[in-house]
Design a protein around this motif. Structure first.
Motif, PDB file in Angstrom:
ATOM      1  N   PHE A 167      10.963   6.948  -2.983  1.00 51.22           N
ATOM      2  CA  PHE A 167       9.699   7.240  -3.648  1.00 51.22           C
ATOM      3  C   PHE A 167       8.665   6.147  -3.397  1.00 51.22           C
ATOM      4  O   PHE A 167       7.460   6.418  -3.356  1.00 51.22           O
ATOM      5  N   SER A 168       9.113   4.891  -3.216  1.00 55.92           N
ATOM      6  CA  SER A 168       8.182   3.789  -2.984  1.00 55.92           C
ATOM      7  C   SER A 168       7.612   3.794  -1.577  1.00 55.92           C
ATOM      8  O   SER A 168       6.460   3.387  -1.364  1.00 55.92           O
ATOM      9  N   SER A 169       8.386   4.238  -0.589  1.00 54.92           N
ATOM     10  CA  SER A 169       7.973   4.084   0.816  1.00 54.92           C
ATOM     11  C   SER A 169       7.714   5.399   1.551  1.00 54.92           C
ATOM     12  O   SER A 169       7.334   5.387   2.724  1.00 54.92           O
ATOM     13  N   PHE A 170       7.900   6.536   0.876  1.00 52.99           N
ATOM     14  CA  PHE A 170       7.767   7.838   1.532  1.00 52.99           C
ATOM     15  C   PHE A 170       6.376   8.016   2.137  1.00 52.99           C
ATOM     16  O   PHE A 170       6.231   8.546   3.252  1.00 52.99           O
ATOM     17  N   GLY A 171       5.348   7.586   1.422  1.00 54.75           N
ATOM     18  CA  GLY A 171       3.979   7.753   1.915  1.00 54.75           C
ATOM     19  C   GLY A 171       3.743   7.017   3.216  1.00 54.75           C
ATOM     20  O   GLY A 171       3.064   7.523   4.120  1.00 54.75           O
ATOM     21  N   PHE A 172       4.310   5.820   3.352  1.00 54.40           N
ATOM     22  CA  PHE A 172       4.186   5.073   4.603  1.00 54.40           C
ATOM     23  C   PHE A 172       4.816   5.861   5.751  1.00 54.40           C
ATOM     24  O   PHE A 172       4.241   5.962   6.833  1.00 54.40           O
ATOM     25  N   GLY A 173       5.972   6.452   5.492  1.00 57.25           N
ATOM     26  CA  GLY A 173       6.652   7.216   6.531  1.00 57.25           C
ATOM     27  C   GLY A 173       5.911   8.483   6.922  1.00 57.25           C
ATOM     28  O   GLY A 173       5.989   8.922   8.072  1.00 57.25           O
ATOM     29  N   MET A 174       5.201   9.099   5.974  1.00 53.55           N
ATOM     30  CA  MET A 174       4.422  10.297   6.308  1.00 53.55           C
ATOM     31  C   MET A 174       3.363  10.001   7.359  1.00 53.55           C
ATOM     32  O   MET A 174       3.024  10.861   8.173  1.00 53.55           O
ATOM     33  N   ASN A 175       2.849   8.777   7.356  1.00 50.12           N
ATOM     34  CA  ASN A 175       1.812   8.390   8.316  1.00 50.12           C
ATOM     35  C   ASN A 175       2.367   7.670   9.539  1.00 50.12           C
ATOM     36  O   ASN A 175       1.669   7.530  10.536  1.00 50.12           O
ATOM     37  N   ALA A 176       3.600   7.211   9.467  1.00 45.27           N
ATOM     38  CA  ALA A 176       4.220   6.490  10.576  1.00 45.27           C
ATOM     39  C   ALA A 176       5.412   7.287  11.095  1.00 45.27           C
ATOM     40  O   ALA A 176       6.567   6.941  10.854  1.00 45.27           O
ATOM     41  N   GLY A 177       5.143   8.373  11.760  1.00 42.63           N
ATOM     42  CA  GLY A 177       6.207   9.190  12.344  1.00 42.63           C
ATOM     43  C   GLY A 177       6.367  10.546  11.709  1.00 42.63           C
ATOM     44  O   GLY A 177       6.839  11.492  12.344  1.00 42.63           O
TER      45      GLY A 177
ATOM     46  N   GLY B 161      -2.645  11.424   2.169  1.00 44.10           N
ATOM     47  CA  GLY B 161      -3.782  10.602   1.788  1.00 44.10           C
ATOM     48  C   GLY B 161      -3.857  10.262   0.313  1.00 44.10           C
ATOM     49  O   GLY B 161      -4.760   9.537  -0.117  1.00 44.10           O
ATOM     50  N   SER B 162      -2.897  10.769  -0.473  1.00 42.41           N
ATOM     51  CA  SER B 162      -2.922  10.518  -1.917  1.00 42.41           C
ATOM     52  C   SER B 162      -2.407   9.120  -2.232  1.00 42.41           C
ATOM     53  O   SER B 162      -1.763   8.474  -1.397  1.00 42.41           O
ATOM     54  N   ALA B 163      -2.679   8.649  -3.451  1.00 40.73           N
ATOM     55  CA  ALA B 163      -2.252   7.309  -3.850  1.00 40.73           C
ATOM     56  C   ALA B 163      -0.734   7.177  -3.890  1.00 40.73           C
ATOM     57  O   ALA B 163      -0.183   6.125  -3.570  1.00 40.73           O
ATOM     58  N   ALA B 164      -0.037   8.239  -4.287  1.00 39.53           N
ATOM     59  CA  ALA B 164       1.430   8.239  -4.365  1.00 39.53           C
ATOM     60  C   ALA B 164       1.927   9.592  -3.848  1.00 39.53           C
ATOM     61  O   ALA B 164       2.092  10.533  -4.626  1.00 39.53           O
ATOM     62  N   PRO B 165       2.151   9.717  -2.546  1.00 35.81           N
ATOM     63  CA  PRO B 165       2.520  11.010  -1.958  1.00 35.81           C
ATOM     64  C   PRO B 165       3.693  11.728  -2.621  1.00 35.81           C
ATOM     65  O   PRO B 165       3.610  12.939  -2.844  1.00 35.81           O
TER      66      PRO B 165
ATOM     67  N   ALA C 102       6.805  -2.144  -8.411  1.00 38.10           N
ATOM     68  CA  ALA C 102       6.861  -0.712  -8.091  1.00 38.10           C
ATOM     69  C   ALA C 102       7.082   0.121  -9.345  1.00 38.10           C
ATOM     70  O   ALA C 102       6.450   1.171  -9.538  1.00 38.10           O
ATOM     71  N   ALA C 103       7.984  -0.350 -10.214  1.00 36.28           N
ATOM     72  CA  ALA C 103       8.231   0.367 -11.468  1.00 36.28           C
ATOM     73  C   ALA C 103       6.966   0.418 -12.312  1.00 36.28           C
ATOM     74  O   ALA C 103       6.622   1.451 -12.902  1.00 36.28           O
ATOM     75  N   ALA C 104       6.234  -0.719 -12.376  1.00 32.91           N
ATOM     76  CA  ALA C 104       4.993  -0.751 -13.148  1.00 32.91           C
ATOM     77  C   ALA C 104       3.960   0.208 -12.576  1.00 32.91           C
ATOM     78  O   ALA C 104       3.219   0.871 -13.321  1.00 32.91           O
ATOM     79  N   THR C 105       3.923   0.319 -11.250  1.00 37.13           N
ATOM     80  CA  THR C 105       2.987   1.241 -10.605  1.00 37.13           C
ATOM     81  C   THR C 105       3.295   2.689 -10.977  1.00 37.13           C
ATOM     82  O   THR C 105       2.389   3.481 -11.285  1.00 37.13           O
TER      83      THR C 105
END
Length: 507
Positions: free
Chosen positions: A54-64, A298-302, A137-140
């Motif tokens: 859940f923390s890194s999924f958004g990065f992966g959506m844009n990188a591959g 493009g959302s803050a938390a994909p 990450a938990a606080a976010t």
């Protein structure tokens, strides 16, 4: 396959835990209340597939995109299992709280103190950074929940830092009490993760009106800003690498684990294997539930956007509570592991104020002062986030690189030692060398990826500060080593002969 064998009058499995510890020169100070499941639970909880994905999924959506998210997960999981298996073999031979730095000092042919020193500080900084990053990450995600619950709520950097600090302090309080409490919480965390996984995946299978076609897993996306698709896809591999950290937790809990020479290595490998399998299921569920790709990416938390699009705000809020709980358990276990490393490193005199940090509470039989040192250090890393998220990211960016380099050192030294290495009851047999070689090569490759630019154009906010953070840690450790440490720290110490240290047992 790992197996057991007899060596020179040594029982391969039923080795007495205290006798093993005494043979390594240490008296018993900590309570052995971790069974095999408890030892597995701490690494499984720190890896924490829900928190990591859940923390890194958004990065992966844009990188591959889906292709790298899914197939990258499979490939990197296998590589991490090689690293874990090689580490597990070392853990079986040296089941101590010192774990990586202790085994580095024992496996080095020369300059034992230096190998141990640098491994220990890489491990320490990586773990402190991990505690800070997980709390942040938990606080976010807590704030994402609050924003869904009350539309007028606007998250701020100051609120994130304050919530992070509260989380870390509460985790410190939990670690202050008995090992039994920590073990119970880690058992609960395993079931929280597994049941939470079933709930999240089930909701994503049933809830959304439409799902992507089967071929969507081959869809490739490169929104990193770099023109090379290969480079963008390689960056996407970091999603899995970010998730698979902290499995040295089982190693650090060795002195509190029953039959540690077998249960600690099994805890490491089983945690990685179970995380790989369950994480793939969660990854597929999220990928096939993506609606409008551009909107979600493009959302803050994909991942949160996927939940909202597929399940509505009410369903998303309910599942967010599962995610937040997983992150809290992850931070708790990470702090526990960090504390044991501090305890052991101080026991050998490697930290300022070592006399304080390796003391054990006579009431709880836990290293309470080490717990609060870990808490204070983690809070110190979080504090820059009050002024700048970029500054916080720069400081904790050494987390994963530091940990994996610390993982690689004892594996590399074990390879150099060759036939002179005396394995414990759990070992890899003839596969030991090839698995170790693959493990070291993978750590070097993945560490290089962690330190490369991850977005273009490169600005103050998008710059990857991991190389700078790592360089600062290494420079400080090097100056400190040559200035004073090399004269007082020669690596793991022995408190005497086995019979002498046995008389010092406090438990």
């Amino acid at each position: 396959m790992p197996r057991t064998r007899r060596r020179a009058g040594r029982d391969p499995v039923a080795i007495d835990d205290d006798a093993t510890l005494h043979a390594m020169g240490y008296p018993r100070k900590l309570t052995r209340r971790f069974q095999a499941f408890d030892n597995f639970a701490i690494s499984f909880t720190i890896i924490n597939i829900i928190s990591g994905i859940f923390s890194s999924f958004g990065f992966g959506m844009n990188a591959g995109g889906p292709r790298v998210l899914v197939f990258g997960w499979i490939g990197v999981s296998v590589m991490v299992l090689f690293v874990g298996a090689a580490m597990a073999e070392v853990a079986s031979a040296y089941p101590t709280s010192g774990a990586l730095y202790f085994s580095a000092g024992k496996l080095a042919r020369r300059h034992k103190g230096a190998w141990s020193w640098f491994t220990g500080w890489l491990n320490f900084v990586g773990q402190v950074g991990g505690t800070a990053a997980t709390g942040y990450a938990a606080a976010t995600f807590v704030q994402a929940f609050l924003a869904l619950q009350w539309t007028s709520y606007r998250p701020t950097a100051h609120q994130t830092v304050l919530i992070t600090a509260l989380i870390i302090v509460l985790q410190g309080l939990a670690n202050t009490y008995t090992v039994r409490l920590v073990a119970v919480l880690n058992r609960i965390s395993v079931w929280w993760l597994l049941i939470g996984l079933v709930v999240i995946v089930g909701a994503l299978v049933v809830g959304p009106d439409e799902h992507r076609s089967a071929s969507f897993v081959t869809h490739f996306v490169n929104n990193t800003g770099f023109t090379s698709g290969l480079y963008g896809g390689m960056l996407g591999l970091l999603v899995t690498s970010w998730t698979f950290t902290g499995f040295d937790g089982s190693f650090h809990m060795s002195e509190e684990t029953v039959r540690a020479t077998v249960n600690a290595p099994r805890g490491i490998t089983r945690a990685i294997a179970w995380s790989a399998a369950t994480g793939l299921v969660l990854m597929l569920a999220l990928v096939y539930s993506i609606g409008d790709y551009t909107k979600v990416a493009g959302s803050a938390a994909p991942p949160v956007q996927i939940l909202i699009d597929g399940l509505g705000t009410g369903g998303a809020k309910a599942l967010l509570l599962i995610v937040i709980g997983a992150m809290l358990f992850c931070g708790l276990a990470n702090l526990t592991s960090n504390t044991r490393q501090i305890f052991a490193f101080s026991r050998d005199g490697a930290m300022p104020g070592s006399r304080w940090w390796h003391s054990v509470s006579p009431r709880t039989r836990t290293p309470v002062k080490a717990v609060w040192l870990a808490v204070v250090c983690s809070l110190a890393l979080v504090l820059p986030g009050w002024w700048s998220h970029t500054a916080f990211t720069a400081i904790v960016s050494v987390n994963v690189v530091g940990l994996f380099l610390a993982y690689a050192v004892p594996i590399f030294l074990r390879l150099r030692l060759g036939a002179d290495f005396s394995p414990g009851p759990w070992h890899l047999g003839r596969w030991s060398r090839p698995i170790g070689v693959v493990a070291v090569i993978w750590v070097l490759l993945s560490s290089a990826l962690f330190m490369l630019p991850q977005a273009s154009p490169i600005t103050v906010d998008s710059f990857n500060y991991a190389p700078i953070a790592l360089a600062v840690v290494l420079v400080v450790a090097t100056v400190w080593w040559f200035a004073t440490a090399r004269r007082r720290f020669q690596g793991p110490v022995s408190y005497g002969r086995p019979d002498e240290v046995a008389a010092m047992d406090l438990v």
